[in-house]
Design an enzyme around this catalytic site. Sequence first.
Site, PDB file in Angstrom:
ATOM      1  N   ARG A  78      -7.423   7.220  65.721  1.00  0.00           N
ATOM      2  CA  ARG A  78      -8.435   8.093  64.852  1.00  0.00           C
ATOM      3  C   ARG A  78      -9.126   9.123  65.482  1.00  0.00           C
ATOM      4  NH1 ARG A  78     -14.249   7.039  62.803  1.00  0.00           N
ATOM      5  NH2 ARG A  78     -14.293   8.020  60.602  1.00  0.00           N
ATOM      6  N   ASN A 152     -16.609  11.835  58.306  1.00  0.00           N
ATOM      7  CA  ASN A 152     -17.155  10.489  58.777  1.00  0.00           C
ATOM      8  C   ASN A 152     -18.375   9.931  58.226  1.00  0.00           C
ATOM      9  OD1 ASN A 152     -17.035   8.222  60.983  1.00  0.00           O
ATOM     10  ND2 ASN A 152     -18.911   9.350  61.672  1.00  0.00           N
ATOM     11  N   GLU A 153     -18.563   8.875  57.612  1.00  0.00           N
ATOM     12  CA  GLU A 153     -19.841   8.268  57.209  1.00  0.00           C
ATOM     13  C   GLU A 153     -20.875   9.316  56.468  1.00  0.00           C
ATOM     14  OE1 GLU A 153     -21.701   6.456  60.672  1.00  0.00           O
ATOM     15  OE2 GLU A 153     -20.016   5.016  60.965  1.00  0.00           O
ATOM     16  N   HIS A 218     -17.059   0.621  57.836  1.00  0.00           N
ATOM     17  CA  HIS A 218     -17.305   0.502  59.039  1.00  0.00           C
ATOM     18  C   HIS A 218     -18.253  -0.625  59.426  1.00  0.00           C
ATOM     19  CE1 HIS A 218     -16.512   5.040  59.736  1.00  0.00           C
ATOM     20  NE2 HIS A 218     -15.664   4.462  59.499  1.00  0.00           N
ATOM     21  N   TYR A 220     -20.329  -2.746  61.485  1.00  0.00           N
ATOM     22  CA  TYR A 220     -21.235  -3.169  62.375  1.00  0.00           C
ATOM     23  C   TYR A 220     -22.099  -4.092  62.246  1.00  0.00           C
ATOM     24  CZ  TYR A 220     -19.326   1.076  64.653  1.00  0.00           C
ATOM     25  OH  TYR A 220     -18.313   2.170  64.970  1.00  0.00           O
ATOM     26  N   GLU A 248     -13.892   1.829  61.517  1.00  0.00           N
ATOM     27  CA  GLU A 248     -14.562   1.393  62.701  1.00  0.00           C
ATOM     28  C   GLU A 248     -15.260  -0.069  62.928  1.00  0.00           C
ATOM     29  OE1 GLU A 248     -17.964   4.075  63.614  1.00  0.00           O
ATOM     30  OE2 GLU A 248     -16.705   5.951  63.088  1.00  0.00           O
ATOM     31  N   TRP A 277     -13.807   1.079  67.772  1.00  0.00           N
ATOM     32  CA  TRP A 277     -14.669   2.095  68.080  1.00  0.00           C
ATOM     33  C   TRP A 277     -15.211   1.868  69.645  1.00  0.00           C
ATOM     34  CZ3 TRP A 277     -16.076   7.161  66.326  1.00  0.00           C
ATOM     35  CH2 TRP A 277     -16.690   7.902  67.134  1.00  0.00           C
TER      36      TRP A 277
END
Length: 324
Positions: A78, A152-153, A218, A220, A248, A277
């Site tokens: 990516r 992205n995001e 993503h 996290y 990610e 990531w």
Amino acid sequence: MLLRKSLMVVLAMMLVVVTIGVSKSSAATGFYVSGTKLYDSTGKPFVMRGVNHSHTWFKNDLNAAIPAIAKTGANTVRIVLSDGTQYTKDDINSVKNILALVNQYKMIAVLEVHDATGSDDVAKLNNAVNYWISIKDALVGKEDRVIINIANEWYGSWNSEGWANGYKQAIPKLRNAGLNHTLIVDAAGWGQYPQSIVDYGQAVLAADSKKNTVFSIHMYQYAGKDDATVKANMENVLNKGLALIIGEFGGYHQGEDVDEYAIMKYGQQKGVGWLAWSWYGNSSDLSYLDLNNGPAGSLTSAGNVVVNDPNGIKATSKKAGIYQ
């Protein structure tokens, strides 16, 4: 005689079904979504296994980073790009060079625009859309090896409706411009609010005339904080009949743990692609996310997990059909 005739009719119908199935696979010009699965242009299921590379901030490192990433066995990379509104723009010629190199190393390129990260502003999403349209000559004809992660995001708020409304406008613009690639849409809440996909993912998919959209979480400290959360977040999206990747993830974020082992384990069990990531170059306060020591150095401890774990890249990555 009647029985024989009936058998002939049944056999003819079976042949039609088989022929339709084969023609769909063989006629595919690029990646396509069917139900919860992503398929490559040869008709084989494709499960992403790879990493993120922050190209736009390290433009001179491409020729070192891509071969090193390929050496891990990754089937996908990516690539962070910029539309020029926040960072230095990656123009059409640079994108052509990126795609040629990634293709040389037999990986699929997922391209993303990073400038709208965390913003709820539809204008910034439109900037990303306009960027893709402006470089479409680098993209059209490569639907079998390039996937477009729109922004992205985009949409930092933990709100489903505003996120969905933005993408329901953005996707038709890309399709009307002749971009038929598989698209990726990140969840709201900086990618960490998968409820947005659960709530409105089907409506966003319905806005895609090609029905060729994959959704991305993503993972996290919120979306990937522990085994149970990881499993539930994957299952909740898949149970809506939507295709999913983890665009990610890291093993730690902003003082809190992330269960990267669960992400890789359930990714393997459920056929969900993932992209860790990031290869290298995170700021000093986020250096724990670096997977590698520089563009072509040695793996960090985090990178060793992502690459060499039993559910990691080396053990589970399979190249796209065009490279087999």
